[in-house]
Design a protein around this motif. Structure first.
Motif, mmCIF file in Angstrom:
data_model
loop_
_atom_site.group_PDB
_atom_site.id
_atom_site.type_symbol
_atom_site.label_atom_id
_atom_site.label_comp_id
_atom_site.label_asym_id
_atom_site.label_seq_id
_atom_site.Cartn_x
_atom_site.Cartn_y
_atom_site.Cartn_z
ATOM 1 N N GLN A 150 46.767 7.116 14.113
ATOM 2 C CA GLN A 150 46.014 5.939 13.696
ATOM 3 C C GLN A 150 45.588 6.053 12.238
ATOM 4 O OE1 GLN A 150 46.035 2.903 13.910
ATOM 5 N NE2 GLN A 150 45.057 2.610 15.917
ATOM 6 N N ARG A 151 45.323 7.262 11.771
ATOM 7 C CA ARG A 151 45.001 7.446 10.366
ATOM 8 C C ARG A 151 46.201 7.080 9.482
ATOM 9 N NH1 ARG A 151 40.474 10.516 8.935
ATOM 10 N NH2 ARG A 151 39.175 10.983 10.739
ATOM 11 N N ILE A 152 47.391 7.427 9.954
ATOM 12 C CA ILE A 152 48.596 7.041 9.219
ATOM 13 C C ILE A 152 48.749 5.524 9.244
ATOM 14 C CG2 ILE A 152 51.115 7.231 9.142
ATOM 15 C CD1 ILE A 152 49.456 9.745 8.318
ATOM 16 N N GLY A 153 48.452 4.913 10.389
ATOM 17 C CA GLY A 153 48.507 3.460 10.479
ATOM 18 C C GLY A 153 47.548 2.796 9.501
ATOM 19 N N ALA A 210 52.488 15.133 5.116
ATOM 20 C CA ALA A 210 53.451 14.158 4.586
ATOM 21 C C ALA A 210 54.844 14.305 5.170
ATOM 22 C CB ALA A 210 53.507 14.259 3.064
ATOM 23 N N ASP A 211 55.284 15.532 5.422
ATOM 24 C CA ASP A 211 56.665 15.762 5.858
ATOM 25 C C ASP A 211 56.828 15.800 7.375
ATOM 26 O OD1 ASP A 211 57.554 15.909 3.211
ATOM 27 O OD2 ASP A 211 57.026 18.038 3.070
ATOM 28 N N LYS A 212 55.759 15.605 8.106
ATOM 29 C CA LYS A 212 55.856 15.611 9.561
ATOM 30 C C LYS A 212 56.309 14.249 10.084
ATOM 31 C CE LYS A 212 52.648 19.359 10.606
ATOM 32 N NZ LYS A 212 51.468 19.776 11.388
ATOM 33 N N TYR A 213 56.648 14.218 11.377
ATOM 34 C CA TYR A 213 57.058 12.979 12.037
ATOM 35 C C TYR A 213 55.960 12.560 13.026
ATOM 36 C CZ TYR A 213 61.671 13.577 10.010
ATOM 37 O OH TYR A 213 62.721 13.700 9.120
ATOM 38 N N PRO A 214 55.882 11.261 13.334
ATOM 39 C CA PRO A 214 54.806 10.781 14.208
ATOM 40 C C PRO A 214 54.655 11.552 15.517
ATOM 41 C CG PRO A 214 55.888 8.929 13.186
ATOM 42 C CD PRO A 214 56.673 10.149 12.778
ATOM 43 N N GLU A 215 55.776 11.979 16.117
ATOM 44 C CA GLU A 215 55.680 12.675 17.411
ATOM 45 C C GLU A 215 54.993 14.033 17.291
ATOM 46 O OE1 GLU A 215 60.121 14.771 17.368
ATOM 47 O OE2 GLU A 215 59.732 13.057 18.670
ATOM 48 N N GLN A 216 54.842 14.521 16.084
ATOM 49 C CA GLN A 216 54.171 15.805 15.866
ATOM 50 C C GLN A 216 52.670 15.639 15.647
ATOM 51 O OE1 GLN A 216 57.109 16.674 12.582
ATOM 52 N NE2 GLN A 216 57.051 18.718 13.504
ATOM 53 N N LEU A 217 52.190 14.416 15.679
ATOM 54 C CA LEU A 217 50.792 14.131 15.382
ATOM 55 C C LEU A 217 50.013 13.767 16.631
ATOM 56 C CD1 LEU A 217 51.289 11.852 12.234
ATOM 57 C CD2 LEU A 217 50.983 14.339 12.284
ATOM 58 N N SER A 218 48.707 13.962 16.570
ATOM 59 C CA SER A 218 47.820 13.501 17.640
ATOM 60 C C SER A 218 47.601 11.997 17.513
ATOM 61 C CB SER A 218 46.477 14.222 17.544
ATOM 62 O OG SER A 218 45.785 13.807 16.369
ATOM 63 N N LEU A 251 54.230 3.039 14.468
ATOM 64 C CA LEU A 251 54.866 3.852 13.445
ATOM 65 C C LEU A 251 56.363 3.963 13.712
ATOM 66 C CD1 LEU A 251 52.251 6.750 13.146
ATOM 67 C CD2 LEU A 251 52.399 4.648 11.792
ATOM 68 N N LEU A 252 57.120 4.225 12.658
ATOM 69 C CA LEU A 252 58.573 4.438 12.779
ATOM 70 C C LEU A 252 58.802 5.897 13.142
ATOM 71 C CD1 LEU A 252 59.611 2.484 9.552
ATOM 72 C CD2 LEU A 252 59.753 1.675 11.918
ATOM 73 N N THR A 253 59.230 6.133 14.372
ATOM 74 C CA THR A 253 59.334 7.514 14.864
ATOM 75 C C THR A 253 60.398 8.336 14.155
ATOM 76 O OG1 THR A 253 60.837 6.784 16.626
ATOM 77 C CG2 THR A 253 58.478 6.864 17.144
ATOM 78 N N SER A 254 61.395 7.665 13.584
ATOM 79 C CA SER A 254 62.485 8.387 12.910
ATOM 80 C C SER A 254 62.179 8.662 11.442
ATOM 81 C CB SER A 254 63.787 7.597 13.015
ATOM 82 O OG SER A 254 63.662 6.347 12.362
ATOM 83 N N LYS A 255 61.024 8.222 10.974
ATOM 84 C CA LYS A 255 60.649 8.412 9.575
ATOM 85 C C LYS A 255 59.460 9.363 9.463
ATOM 86 C CE LYS A 255 63.652 5.317 8.180
ATOM 87 N NZ LYS A 255 64.849 5.692 7.390
ATOM 88 N N THR A 256 59.372 10.027 8.326
ATOM 89 C CA THR A 256 58.257 10.948 8.101
ATOM 90 C C THR A 256 56.959 10.174 7.885
ATOM 91 O OG1 THR A 256 58.572 10.995 5.707
ATOM 92 C CG2 THR A 256 59.794 12.627 7.006
ATOM 93 N N VAL A 257 55.869 10.918 7.923
ATOM 94 C CA VAL A 257 54.567 10.327 7.637
ATOM 95 C C VAL A 257 54.581 9.670 6.255
ATOM 96 C CG1 VAL A 257 52.178 10.943 7.049
ATOM 97 C CG2 VAL A 257 53.216 11.810 9.161
ATOM 98 N N TYR A 258 55.143 10.368 5.284
ATOM 99 C CA TYR A 258 55.216 9.827 3.913
ATOM 100 C C TYR A 258 55.934 8.483 3.905
ATOM 101 C CZ TYR A 258 56.318 9.535 -1.078
ATOM 102 O OH TYR A 258 56.423 9.108 -2.377
ATOM 103 N N THR A 259 57.092 8.409 4.552
ATOM 104 C CA THR A 259 57.880 7.177 4.530
ATOM 105 C C THR A 259 57.188 6.063 5.293
ATOM 106 O OG1 THR A 259 59.910 8.489 4.370
ATOM 107 C CG2 THR A 259 60.153 6.185 5.001
ATOM 108 N N ASN A 260 56.515 6.400 6.393
ATOM 109 C CA ASN A 260 55.773 5.375 7.140
ATOM 110 C C ASN A 260 54.724 4.708 6.253
ATOM 111 O OD1 ASN A 260 56.032 4.851 10.255
ATOM 112 N ND2 ASN A 260 56.637 6.989 9.943
ATOM 113 N N ILE A 261 54.001 5.509 5.504
ATOM 114 C CA ILE A 261 52.977 4.942 4.629
ATOM 115 C C ILE A 261 53.616 4.169 3.475
ATOM 116 C CG2 ILE A 261 51.058 5.492 3.066
ATOM 117 C CD1 ILE A 261 50.527 7.959 4.806
#
Length: 343
Positions: free
Chosen positions: A147-150, A134-142, A93-103
């Protein structure tokens, strides 16, 4: 459909040639979940990366829906890659991008209209159970959420094929189960063909329809999960199967048998489907006047089919034992003498 025909891959290291794949012939039918398992260095990653031409085969062809992808133009390859999603062991995942932008990234790169991106990303976030992230960043996720975002990102372009490169290896068992459940959901809802590589036989057993066992760049065994698990032919396959099936005598009991120099024959009996519920032991012992000592037994499930495994010591007249074995073999999957237990 994915077809590997005589696929070989050789890497160069200085003046040396290092073979990774050697003559792979494999067909993944449309809509299947197909697992490829092997130890580290078996060639699994090289194999899966030939499907989207992250690695080009040295020899042979890889066909997607009947087309040899190596023969496609650069433009056609880009179009084909949109039809192939991929998820990775370490999420990518792109750590500098939000979950929304990664998807959304695969859609942004193809200049998809913003309203279509928003609709698709919202749909996928709900599908993977992360509609409020959607507005969170990868480092804030488990790890499981990452992997669900992936997976959501891999589905963004509506692919017909999903490649899973050790997708659960970095996850704990409970999270692994949730991701496998999600992959099964992806397969069933979107009718997506999934090619999954792993070194975990439990993953194969849980989610796959078919499996191929890879060793030193070659397929040593392949078939339905039921057939391979219930009757593995190659020693390497048996090692993988035994890691999850628990179908051997405990070591302490094995030592006891060897120390007492028992002469009675010991057999493994395997049975499936409706036969699991039959009173096999009691019926055989009465009919042939035998004492059958059950040393080990379990019942499990493979692809929704009950599968039983017994290790039994036979006591009685040798001729009656042979008659009993004939009846067992006429009605059950397998009855083989376990002569190795006596040595």
């Amino acid at each position: 459909m994915i077809q590997f025909e005589g696929v070989a891959k050789t890497y160069r290291s200085g003046k040396r040639e290092v073979p990774a794949l050697n003559g792979i012939d494999l067909t993944v039918e449309t809509g299947e979940i197909y697992g490829v398992i092997g130890f580290s260095g078996a060639g699994k990653s090289s194999l899966i990366r030939t499907v989207n031409l992250l690695e080009r085969p040295t020899k042979g062809t890889v066909k997607i829906h009947g087309k040899d992808i190596s023969a496609l133009s650069a433009k056609e390859i880009r179009t084909t890659r949109k039809d192939i999603g991929m998820i990775f062991q370490h999420f990518n995942l792109l750590t500098s991008k939000t979950v929304y932008t990664n998807i959304a990234m695969p859609l942004i790169l193809t200049k998809t209209p913003k309203n279509e991106i928003q609709q698709r990303v919202t749909e996928l976030l709900d599908f993977v159970g992360l509609g409020d992230q959607a507005d969170k960043y990868p480092e804030q996720l488990s790890g499981g959420q990452k992997q669900r975002i992936g997976i959501a990102r891999a589905l963004a372009t509506n692919p017909s094929i999903l490649l899973c490169d050790e997708a659960t290896s970095a996850l704990d068992p409970q999270t692994t189960q949730s991701i496998l459940d999600l992959l099964r959901k992806v397969n069933r809802k979107y009718k997506i063909t999934i090619l999954l590589i792993t070194h975990e036989m439990a993953v194969i057993r849980e989610v796959c329809d078919k499996v191929a066992v890879l060793e030193a760049g070659r397929i040593i065994e392949q078939g339905t999960v039921f057939d391979v698990f219930s009757n593995p032919q190659h020693a390497t396959t048996r090692r993988f199967v035994r890691s999850v099936m628990n179908d051997e005598l405990p070591e302490a009991l094995l030592k006891q048998i060897r120390n007492t120099n028992r002469s009675q024959p010991i057999y493994r009996i395997q049975f499936t489907g409706d036969s699991v519920a039959h009173p096999l032991i009691s019926r055989i012992s009465r009919r042939y006047d035998l004492e059958l000592n059950v040393l080990f037994g379990n019942i499990t499930e493979l692809q929704g089919i009950p599968y039983g495994n017994l290790i039994v010591e036979f006591n009685g007249n040798p001729a009656e034992i042979q008659r009993a074995l004939i009846e067992i073999r006429n009605n059950y999957v397998l009855a083989e003498e376990m002569s190795s237990y006596a040595s």
